[in-house]
Design a protein around this motif. Structure first.
Motif, PDB file in Angstrom:
ATOM      1  N   ALA A 138       0.846  -1.201   0.185  1.00 65.40           N
ATOM      2  CA  ALA A 138      -0.015  -0.209  -0.024  1.00 65.40           C
ATOM      3  C   ALA A 138       0.726   1.225  -0.019  1.00 65.40           C
ATOM      4  CB  ALA A 138      -1.115  -0.082   1.263  1.00 65.40           C
ATOM      5  N   THR A 139       2.128   1.371   0.610  1.00 67.28           N
ATOM      6  CA  THR A 139       2.898   2.377   0.716  1.00 67.28           C
ATOM      7  C   THR A 139       4.104   2.273  -0.430  1.00 67.28           C
ATOM      8  OG1 THR A 139       4.036   1.507   2.342  1.00 67.28           O
ATOM      9  CG2 THR A 139       2.270   2.771   2.962  1.00 67.28           C
ATOM     10  N   ALA A 140       3.861   1.237  -1.382  1.00 69.40           N
ATOM     11  CA  ALA A 140       4.880   1.386  -2.552  1.00 69.40           C
ATOM     12  C   ALA A 140       6.228   1.019  -2.183  1.00 69.40           C
ATOM     13  CB  ALA A 140       4.962   2.808  -3.336  1.00 69.40           C
ATOM     14  N   SER A 141       6.443   0.132  -1.000  1.00 74.26           N
ATOM     15  CA  SER A 141       7.820  -0.389  -0.632  1.00 74.26           C
ATOM     16  C   SER A 141       8.102  -1.693  -1.573  1.00 74.26           C
ATOM     17  CB  SER A 141       7.853  -0.532   0.844  1.00 74.26           C
ATOM     18  OG  SER A 141       7.551   0.845   1.432  1.00 74.26           O
ATOM     19  N   LEU A 142       6.698  -2.519  -1.490  1.00 73.46           N
ATOM     20  CA  LEU A 142       6.811  -3.951  -2.147  1.00 73.46           C
ATOM     21  C   LEU A 142       5.894  -4.111  -3.296  1.00 73.46           C
ATOM     22  CD1 LEU A 142       7.211  -6.416   1.273  1.00 73.46           C
ATOM     23  CD2 LEU A 142       9.346  -5.321  -0.422  1.00 73.46           C
ATOM     24  N   SER A 143       6.336  -4.949  -4.168  1.00 71.47           N
ATOM     25  CA  SER A 143       5.224  -5.246  -5.080  1.00 71.47           C
ATOM     26  C   SER A 143       4.400  -6.343  -4.833  1.00 71.47           C
ATOM     27  CB  SER A 143       5.976  -5.671  -6.477  1.00 71.47           C
ATOM     28  OG  SER A 143       6.659  -6.675  -6.336  1.00 71.47           O
ATOM     29  N   THR A 144       3.240  -6.437  -5.365  1.00 71.56           N
ATOM     30  CA  THR A 144       2.411  -7.589  -5.025  1.00 71.56           C
ATOM     31  C   THR A 144       2.951  -8.753  -5.070  1.00 71.56           C
ATOM     32  OG1 THR A 144       1.236  -7.582  -7.253  1.00 71.56           O
ATOM     33  CG2 THR A 144       0.277  -6.102  -5.716  1.00 71.56           C
ATOM     34  N   SER A 145       3.762  -9.051  -6.218  1.00 76.78           N
ATOM     35  CA  SER A 145       4.328 -10.583  -6.233  1.00 76.78           C
ATOM     36  C   SER A 145       5.193 -10.893  -5.246  1.00 76.78           C
ATOM     37  CB  SER A 145       4.856 -10.576  -7.449  1.00 76.78           C
ATOM     38  OG  SER A 145       6.275  -9.573  -7.602  1.00 76.78           O
ATOM     39  N   GLU A 146       5.791  -9.978  -4.443  1.00 73.80           N
ATOM     40  CA  GLU A 146       6.761 -10.210  -3.211  1.00 73.80           C
ATOM     41  C   GLU A 146       5.999 -10.831  -1.957  1.00 73.80           C
ATOM     42  OE1 GLU A 146      10.536  -7.349  -3.892  1.00 73.80           O
ATOM     43  OE2 GLU A 146       8.535  -6.251  -3.605  1.00 73.80           O
ATOM     44  N   LEU A 206      16.436  -7.527  -0.971  1.00 70.40           N
ATOM     45  CA  LEU A 206      16.839  -6.518  -1.665  1.00 70.40           C
ATOM     46  C   LEU A 206      15.917  -5.239  -1.730  1.00 70.40           C
ATOM     47  CD1 LEU A 206      18.198  -9.050  -4.556  1.00 70.40           C
ATOM     48  CD2 LEU A 206      19.465  -7.804  -2.952  1.00 70.40           C
ATOM     49  N   SER A 207      14.846  -5.347  -1.885  1.00 69.73           N
ATOM     50  CA  SER A 207      13.855  -4.170  -1.902  1.00 69.73           C
ATOM     51  C   SER A 207      14.086  -3.404  -0.625  1.00 69.73           C
ATOM     52  CB  SER A 207      12.418  -4.599  -1.764  1.00 69.73           C
ATOM     53  OG  SER A 207      12.398  -5.290  -3.259  1.00 69.73           O
ATOM     54  N   TRP A 208      14.201  -3.918   0.710  1.00 68.31           N
ATOM     55  CA  TRP A 208      14.280  -3.240   1.916  1.00 68.31           C
ATOM     56  C   TRP A 208      15.507  -2.579   1.853  1.00 68.31           C
ATOM     57  CZ3 TRP A 208      11.870  -7.133   5.576  1.00 68.31           C
ATOM     58  CH2 TRP A 208      10.491  -7.271   5.538  1.00 68.31           C
ATOM     59  N   LEU A 209      16.934  -3.364   1.453  1.00 71.20           N
ATOM     60  CA  LEU A 209      18.256  -2.940   1.307  1.00 71.20           C
ATOM     61  C   LEU A 209      18.096  -1.613   0.705  1.00 71.20           C
ATOM     62  CD1 LEU A 209      21.266  -3.340   1.973  1.00 71.20           C
ATOM     63  CD2 LEU A 209      21.403  -4.706   0.060  1.00 71.20           C
ATOM     64  N   TRP A 210      17.561  -1.820  -0.645  1.00 68.68           N
ATOM     65  CA  TRP A 210      17.432  -0.386  -1.399  1.00 68.68           C
ATOM     66  C   TRP A 210      16.823   0.794  -0.812  1.00 68.68           C
ATOM     67  CZ3 TRP A 210      20.368   0.615  -5.658  1.00 68.68           C
ATOM     68  CH2 TRP A 210      19.909   1.546  -6.469  1.00 68.68           C
ATOM     69  N   ILE A 211      15.719   0.317  -0.173  1.00 67.64           N
ATOM     70  CA  ILE A 211      14.745   1.433   0.590  1.00 67.64           C
ATOM     71  C   ILE A 211      15.764   2.162   1.640  1.00 67.64           C
ATOM     72  CG2 ILE A 211      13.050   1.980   1.750  1.00 67.64           C
ATOM     73  CD1 ILE A 211      11.563  -0.213   0.359  1.00 67.64           C
ATOM     74  N   HIS A 212      16.337   1.500   2.222  1.00 68.94           N
ATOM     75  CA  HIS A 212      16.893   1.973   3.378  1.00 68.94           C
ATOM     76  C   HIS A 212      18.349   2.488   3.233  1.00 68.94           C
ATOM     77  CE1 HIS A 212      13.609   1.094   5.918  1.00 68.94           C
ATOM     78  NE2 HIS A 212      13.735  -0.180   5.491  1.00 68.94           N
ATOM     79  N   THR A 213      18.880   2.206   1.863  1.00 69.59           N
ATOM     80  CA  THR A 213      20.271   2.812   1.714  1.00 69.59           C
ATOM     81  C   THR A 213      20.084   3.896   0.614  1.00 69.59           C
ATOM     82  OG1 THR A 213      20.637   1.251   0.014  1.00 69.59           O
ATOM     83  CG2 THR A 213      21.501   0.778   2.282  1.00 69.59           C
ATOM     84  N   ARG A 214      19.120   3.820  -0.295  1.00 66.84           N
ATOM     85  CA  ARG A 214      18.899   4.825  -1.238  1.00 66.84           C
ATOM     86  C   ARG A 214      17.742   5.675  -1.114  1.00 66.84           C
ATOM     87  NH1 ARG A 214      23.127   5.769  -4.502  1.00 66.84           N
ATOM     88  NH2 ARG A 214      21.779   6.105  -6.189  1.00 66.84           N
ATOM     89  N   ASN A 215      16.903   5.364  -0.197  1.00 63.10           N
ATOM     90  CA  ASN A 215      15.460   6.066  -0.017  1.00 63.10           C
ATOM     91  C   ASN A 215      14.593   5.828  -1.293  1.00 63.10           C
ATOM     92  OD1 ASN A 215      15.697   6.908   2.626  1.00 63.10           O
ATOM     93  ND2 ASN A 215      16.754   8.818   2.280  1.00 63.10           N
TER      94      ASN A 215
END
Length: 427
Positions: free
Chosen positions: A50-58, A397-406
């Motif tokens: 809902a907050t664009a952090s992950l895709s549905t398939s994940e 990997l998605s979380w790593l990208w979010i929390h290192t690159r915002n």
């Protein structure tokens, strides 16, 4: 084999239903699994879609794929509309009927608007993939419209996001939306300052995370406020409209509202005509059977059952999974002619909630954690319980990208756009 096997119908492919099926592997049974959706959802991470952090398939997997190695399991896409307990048949919406020897109801829950279902078009809840993509679309469209809006009052309303209910889902949504506005989207817009977006968390009770210890609740409130979230306590919402929400007798103009204040069980109790609590949950026997129907089990959000401490067993994934394991044990004992296991006893494994980047709270009972350590444990626990290795790697990997690159890579506006919003605004 068809004439000798015990026929089991499982309604609902959530945590409880799948866990029961998993632990019935190898038993002399034929299982029919019915769900109105073709996928299983990892609900604890639904807010991240809902907050664009992950895709549905994940966080979702096709049910048929999960059952591909189980030839004794037949998967059906269909909606259950009733149960004939006398004839032992489950009725589907298309008129079909499924015969059973044992029935497992794991039908989950839906949103509860406390008698105001007319609020749902303006304040969607978060229980399904469709809910998550609807909320994501409304959040992202709000920023897009604000970029083009010339009226300051309308622009302010577009940049005001209200979450009703300060339980774990409400807290996680509020913190993530605030970070989305302040960190992820800030470099992407030219006319608006996304740092000025208002995220308002409204709670009728006296504190956030009411089920957590006071010190963790206080830490959560302070952490949300440090992220820029406005926390409003002791204020019941009395109206949700296309223009905003009313609480404390005042209207807060807001074009995006998310409902996280309550849930109501599926109509399973109505199907069977059995006692239910005020939220519609079946009041089951200690062995998780429906009163008067030992051949019918009910588990998960469908039921009301007291835990060892006298408090209701919470409607969370671990509780549903434990119930699924227990039901499978009971069925196996019956088929073998063995004594039934002792009554179901829920073992609480802890409560976890994320607040924001490197901020979370954990209550294990014997130990309480907060801050970065709690956040790491929260992340590891959620990755561990995902079903597939691919999903674990993808989410990590998605979380790593979010929390290192915002950066959040799932910022796609799909399924309806302005047309969907106009329907909501027209009621």
């Amino acid at each position: 084999m068809a004439g000798e096997s015990h026929r089991i119908v499982v309604v609902g492919a959530g945590f409880g239903g799948l866990e029961a099926i998993h632990h019935l592997k190898g038993a002399a049974v034929e299982i029919t699994l019915v769900d109105r959706r073709n996928h299983h959802i990892f609900q604890p991470l639904l807010y991240q879609v809902a907050t664009a952090s992950l895709s549905t398939s994940e966080i979702a997997w096709p049910i048929r794929h999960l059952m591909r190695g189980r030839p004794e399991v037949t998967t059906l896409l269909g909606e259950v509309t009733g149960v004939d307990a006398t004839a032992r048949r489950v009725r589907l919406k298309d008129g079909a009927q499924l015969a059973y020897d044992t029935l497992i109801l794991a039908t989950g829950a839906r949103h509860a608007y406390f008698g105001h279902d007319e609020w749902e078009p303006y304040a969607p809840g978060l229980k399904a993939i469709e809910d998550a993509t609807t909320i994501r679309r409304r959040i992202l469209i709000a920023f897009e419209k604000a970029e083009r809006e010339t009226d300051p009052a309308v622009q302010d309303a577009l940049l005001t996001f209200v979450i009703v209910g300060a339980g774990p889902t409400g807290v996680e949504l509020a913190g993530t939306i605030a970070e989305l506005a302040r960190d992820t989207l800030a470099p992407d817009f030219r006319r608006i300052d996304t740092h000025k977006a208002r995220v308002v968390l409204v709670e009728a009770g006296p504190r956030v995370l009411a089920g957590y210890p006071d010190d963790l609740s206080d830490y959560t409130k302070q952490s949300l406020e440090s992220l820029g979230v406005e926390v409003v306590l002791g204020a019941a919402v009395t109206e949700c409209t296309a223009d905003g929400v009313i609480y404390g007798g005042k209207l807060l103009p807001a074009r995006t509202i998310v409902w996280a204040a309550g849930v109501r069980a599926s109509p399973a109790a109505e199907w069977l005509g059995v006692p239910a609590d005020r939220n519609g949950r079946i009041i089951v026997e200690p062995g998780l059977t429906v009163p008067g129907h030992p051949e019918i089990f009910a588990i998960g959000d469908t039921v009301s059952l007291a835990g060892p401490d006298g408090k209701p067993v919470p409607g969370i994934a671990p509780a549903a999974k434990q119930a699924g394991v227990y039901v499978a044990r009971v069925i196996r004992a019956r088929l073998a002619g063995d004594p039934a296991p002792p009554p179901f006893r829920y073992k609480h494994q802890g409560s976890l909630a994320q607040i924001g980047k490197k901020r979370a709270v954990i209550d294990f009972g014997w130990i309480k954690l907060r801050g970065a350590l709690a956040w790491w444990i929260w992340g590891i626990a959620h990755i561990y319980f995902l079903i597939s290795v691919r999903s674990r790697l993808s989410v990590a990997l998605s979380w790593l990208w979010i929390h290192t690159r915002n950066q959040r890579s799932a910022r796609l506006i799909t399924q309806g756009g302005d047309e969907d919003e106009s329907r909501a605004r027209s009621g």
